[in-house]
Design an enzyme around this catalytic site. Structure first.
Site, PDB file in Angstrom:
ATOM      1  N   GLY A  81     -78.207 -47.872 -44.623  1.00 53.12           N
ATOM      2  CA  GLY A  81     -78.842 -48.180 -45.907  1.00 53.12           C
ATOM      3  C   GLY A  81     -80.340 -47.976 -45.814  1.00 53.12           C
ATOM      4  O   GLY A  81     -80.923 -48.013 -44.725  1.00 53.12           O
ATOM      5  N   ASN A  82     -80.953 -47.744 -46.951  1.00 46.82           N
ATOM      6  CA  ASN A  82     -82.385 -47.450 -46.990  1.00 46.82           C
ATOM      7  C   ASN A  82     -82.964 -47.886 -48.316  1.00 46.82           C
ATOM      8  O   ASN A  82     -82.252 -47.974 -49.317  1.00 46.82           O
ATOM      9  CB  ASN A  82     -82.632 -45.943 -46.856  1.00 46.82           C
ATOM     10  CG  ASN A  82     -82.016 -45.370 -45.628  1.00 46.82           C
ATOM     11  OD1 ASN A  82     -82.514 -45.590 -44.539  1.00 46.82           O
ATOM     12  ND2 ASN A  82     -80.906 -44.674 -45.775  1.00 46.82           N
ATOM     13  N   GLU A  92     -81.805 -39.806 -44.859  1.00 46.56           N
ATOM     14  CA  GLU A  92     -81.466 -39.630 -46.275  1.00 46.56           C
ATOM     15  C   GLU A  92     -82.702 -39.383 -47.140  1.00 46.56           C
ATOM     16  O   GLU A  92     -82.631 -39.495 -48.357  1.00 46.56           O
ATOM     17  CB  GLU A  92     -80.730 -40.884 -46.781  1.00 46.56           C
ATOM     18  CG  GLU A  92     -79.467 -41.219 -46.037  1.00 46.56           C
ATOM     19  CD  GLU A  92     -78.320 -40.261 -46.334  1.00 46.56           C
ATOM     20  OE1 GLU A  92     -78.447 -39.440 -47.267  1.00 46.56           O
ATOM     21  OE2 GLU A  92     -77.312 -40.338 -45.629  1.00 46.56           O
ATOM     22  N   SER A 117     -86.025 -42.036 -42.966  1.00 48.16           N
ATOM     23  CA  SER A 117     -84.566 -42.056 -43.008  1.00 48.16           C
ATOM     24  C   SER A 117     -84.018 -40.641 -43.100  1.00 48.16           C
ATOM     25  O   SER A 117     -84.614 -39.780 -43.758  1.00 48.16           O
ATOM     26  CB  SER A 117     -84.114 -42.852 -44.241  1.00 48.16           C
ATOM     27  OG  SER A 117     -82.778 -42.564 -44.550  1.00 48.16           O
TER      28      SER A 117
END
Length: 135
Positions: free
Chosen positions: A28-29, A76, A74
């Site tokens: 998660g970020n 992502e 991240s």
């Protein structure tokens, strides 16, 4: 809001996600728009060890992965950057990796709490509740 305060709020929200079971480990970020940059959690750093200066800063006008900070953003980052670049009305992106693959009842309330806290943190800049995108 001052940049360092926003960096700490991002860390606080990440820790809160883990504490209420919305997230696990370093998955998660969270990213947030700050002026002409995106602030985003670094890759693979436990939230308990994270410090404001570890949050990566990425220019919103670039797409080549350039970042400022001691740690890589991240993995992502592109997903977060694409949302913030294409949606000027969104000022933060929360990506969750809930344990068990789903959020569930307890997590649903936790998500509301998390988003509410993030919106309050961003509200100092006059942002609205619908400025936050949750992925």
């Amino acid at each position: 809001m001052k940049e360092n305060h926003l960096r700490q709020e991002i860390i606080d929200m990440c820790r809160h996600m883990n504490a209420i079971g919305l997230n696990q480990g370093t998955a998660g970020n969270i990213s947030a728009r700050h002026k002409d940059v995106m602030l985003i959690t670094p890759s693979a750093i436990p939230y308990a060890q994270m410090k404001p200066e570890m949050i990566a800063s990425m220019p919103l006008d670039r797409s080549d992965g350039h970042y400022n900070g001691p740690l890589k953003p991240s993995v992502e980052w592109r997903f977060h950057l694409d949302i913030l670049k294409s949606r000027r009305d969104v000022n933060a992106v929360v990506e969750l990796m809930a344990a068990g693959g789903g959020v569930g009842e307890r997590g649903d309330q936790g998500l509301v709490t998390l988003v509410s806290r993030l919106v309050r943190a961003l509200d100092e800049d006059g942002l609205r509740a619908d400025d936050v995108g949750v992925a």
